[in-house]
Design a protein around this motif. Structure first.
Motif, PDB file in Angstrom:
ATOM      1  N   LEU A  79       0.839  -1.195   0.000  1.00 13.41           N
ATOM      2  CA  LEU A  79       0.000   0.000   0.000  1.00 13.41           C
ATOM      3  C   LEU A  79       0.878   1.251   0.000  1.00 13.41           C
ATOM      4  O   LEU A  79       0.652   2.182  -0.774  1.00 13.41           O
ATOM      5  CB  LEU A  79      -0.936  -0.003   1.215  1.00 13.41           C
ATOM      6  CG  LEU A  79      -1.725   1.271   1.462  1.00 13.41           C
ATOM      7  CD1 LEU A  79      -2.768   1.474   0.375  1.00 13.41           C
ATOM      8  CD2 LEU A  79      -2.367   1.224   2.831  1.00 13.41           C
ATOM      9  N   ILE A 136       1.254   4.189  -2.925  1.00 16.59           N
ATOM     10  CA  ILE A 136       1.098   5.631  -2.695  1.00 16.59           C
ATOM     11  C   ILE A 136       2.307   6.387  -3.230  1.00 16.59           C
ATOM     12  O   ILE A 136       2.176   7.404  -3.908  1.00 16.59           O
ATOM     13  CB  ILE A 136       0.872   5.926  -1.199  1.00 16.59           C
ATOM     14  CG1 ILE A 136      -0.527   5.459  -0.781  1.00 16.59           C
ATOM     15  CG2 ILE A 136       1.045   7.415  -0.904  1.00 16.59           C
ATOM     16  CD1 ILE A 136      -0.767   5.482   0.714  1.00 16.59           C
ATOM     17  N   ASN A 163       2.539  12.168  -6.269  1.00 17.40           N
ATOM     18  CA  ASN A 163       2.117  12.105  -4.866  1.00 17.40           C
ATOM     19  C   ASN A 163       3.163  12.665  -3.915  1.00 17.40           C
ATOM     20  O   ASN A 163       2.873  13.546  -3.113  1.00 17.40           O
ATOM     21  CB  ASN A 163       1.776  10.673  -4.464  1.00 17.40           C
ATOM     22  CG  ASN A 163       0.428  10.224  -4.972  1.00 17.40           C
ATOM     23  OD1 ASN A 163      -0.278  10.951  -5.668  1.00 17.40           O
ATOM     24  ND2 ASN A 163       0.061   8.998  -4.645  1.00 17.40           N
ATOM     25  N   ARG A 181      -6.572  11.999  -4.965  1.00 15.70           N
ATOM     26  CA  ARG A 181      -6.027  10.695  -4.571  1.00 15.70           C
ATOM     27  C   ARG A 181      -5.432  10.768  -3.164  1.00 15.70           C
ATOM     28  O   ARG A 181      -5.671   9.902  -2.325  1.00 15.70           O
ATOM     29  CB  ARG A 181      -4.976  10.247  -5.590  1.00 15.70           C
ATOM     30  CG  ARG A 181      -4.419   8.876  -5.371  1.00 15.70           C
ATOM     31  CD  ARG A 181      -3.544   8.390  -6.518  1.00 15.70           C
ATOM     32  NE  ARG A 181      -2.556   9.351  -6.977  1.00 15.70           N
ATOM     33  CZ  ARG A 181      -2.584   9.990  -8.149  1.00 15.70           C
ATOM     34  NH1 ARG A 181      -3.568   9.777  -8.998  1.00 15.70           N
ATOM     35  NH2 ARG A 181      -1.633  10.837  -8.491  1.00 15.70           N
ATOM     36  N   SER A 195      -8.248  11.027  -0.668  1.00 19.17           N
ATOM     37  CA  SER A 195      -8.955   9.758  -0.460  1.00 19.17           C
ATOM     38  C   SER A 195      -8.136   8.772   0.366  1.00 19.17           C
ATOM     39  O   SER A 195      -8.689   7.852   0.959  1.00 19.17           O
ATOM     40  CB  SER A 195      -9.363   9.130  -1.795  1.00 19.17           C
ATOM     41  OG  SER A 195      -8.236   8.618  -2.467  1.00 19.17           O
ATOM     42  N   ASN A 196      -6.821   8.977   0.421  1.00 20.04           N
ATOM     43  CA  ASN A 196      -5.952   8.139   1.246  1.00 20.04           C
ATOM     44  C   ASN A 196      -5.729   8.727   2.638  1.00 20.04           C
ATOM     45  O   ASN A 196      -4.944   8.190   3.417  1.00 20.04           O
ATOM     46  CB  ASN A 196      -4.603   7.933   0.556  1.00 20.04           C
ATOM     47  CG  ASN A 196      -4.682   6.890  -0.531  1.00 20.04           C
ATOM     48  OD1 ASN A 196      -4.926   5.721  -0.263  1.00 20.04           O
ATOM     49  ND2 ASN A 196      -4.504   7.306  -1.769  1.00 20.04           N
TER      50      ASN A 196
END
Length: 134
Positions: A14, A18, A24, A59, A62-63
């Motif tokens: 995970l 990311i 990001n 994104r 949402s994380n």
């Protein structure tokens, strides 16, 4: 909990997911000093389109890494800031950046060597007999 980063249900995977998205880590790093409006982020980062920045911010939101705050008024204003969880990624991002600073030239040299070798192979394939001994 498993530590095998290649299993689909592993938490390390995970984290790699990311950080594997191109923008990001850059956006997280750009938010390290406090909240910013999207236009400020684009100016600070450079080379990112409005669309890609919006996708990246969504994104990250949402994380649970970025928080969006809308301010009423005319015109309405939106700012993004790191959450406490988002701040926890700054140290790993800094560590990867330090690694890149220390080893980036080696990686670039390896890429250049590979590109040169590939170009030679293509050239020799186009000219039959080039790689024959003699």
């Amino acid at each position: 909990m498993t530590t095998d980063a290649f299993l689909a249900d592993c938490r390390a995977r995970l984290a790699f997911d990311i950080l594997s998205h191109t923008w990001n880590a850059v956006v997280l790093w750009a938010l390290r000093d406090g909240p910013r409006r999207p236009v400020e982020l684009r100016e600070k980062i450079g080379g990112i389109s409005s669309k890609v920045l919006t996708e990246t911010l969504r994104r990250l939101q949402s994380n649970g890494l970025v928080d969006r705050q809308a301010h009423p008024g005319a015109p309405p204003r939106v700012e993004y800031r790191l959450t406490a969880l988002g701040r926890t990624l700054l140290a790993p991002i800094d560590a990867v950046g330090a690694w890149a600073f220390e080893h980036g030239d080696e990686v670039l040299a390896a890429q250049e060597a590979e590109c040169t070798a590939a170009t030679r192979q293509i050239g020799s394939a186009e000219r039959p007999g080039w790689d024959l001994p003699g």
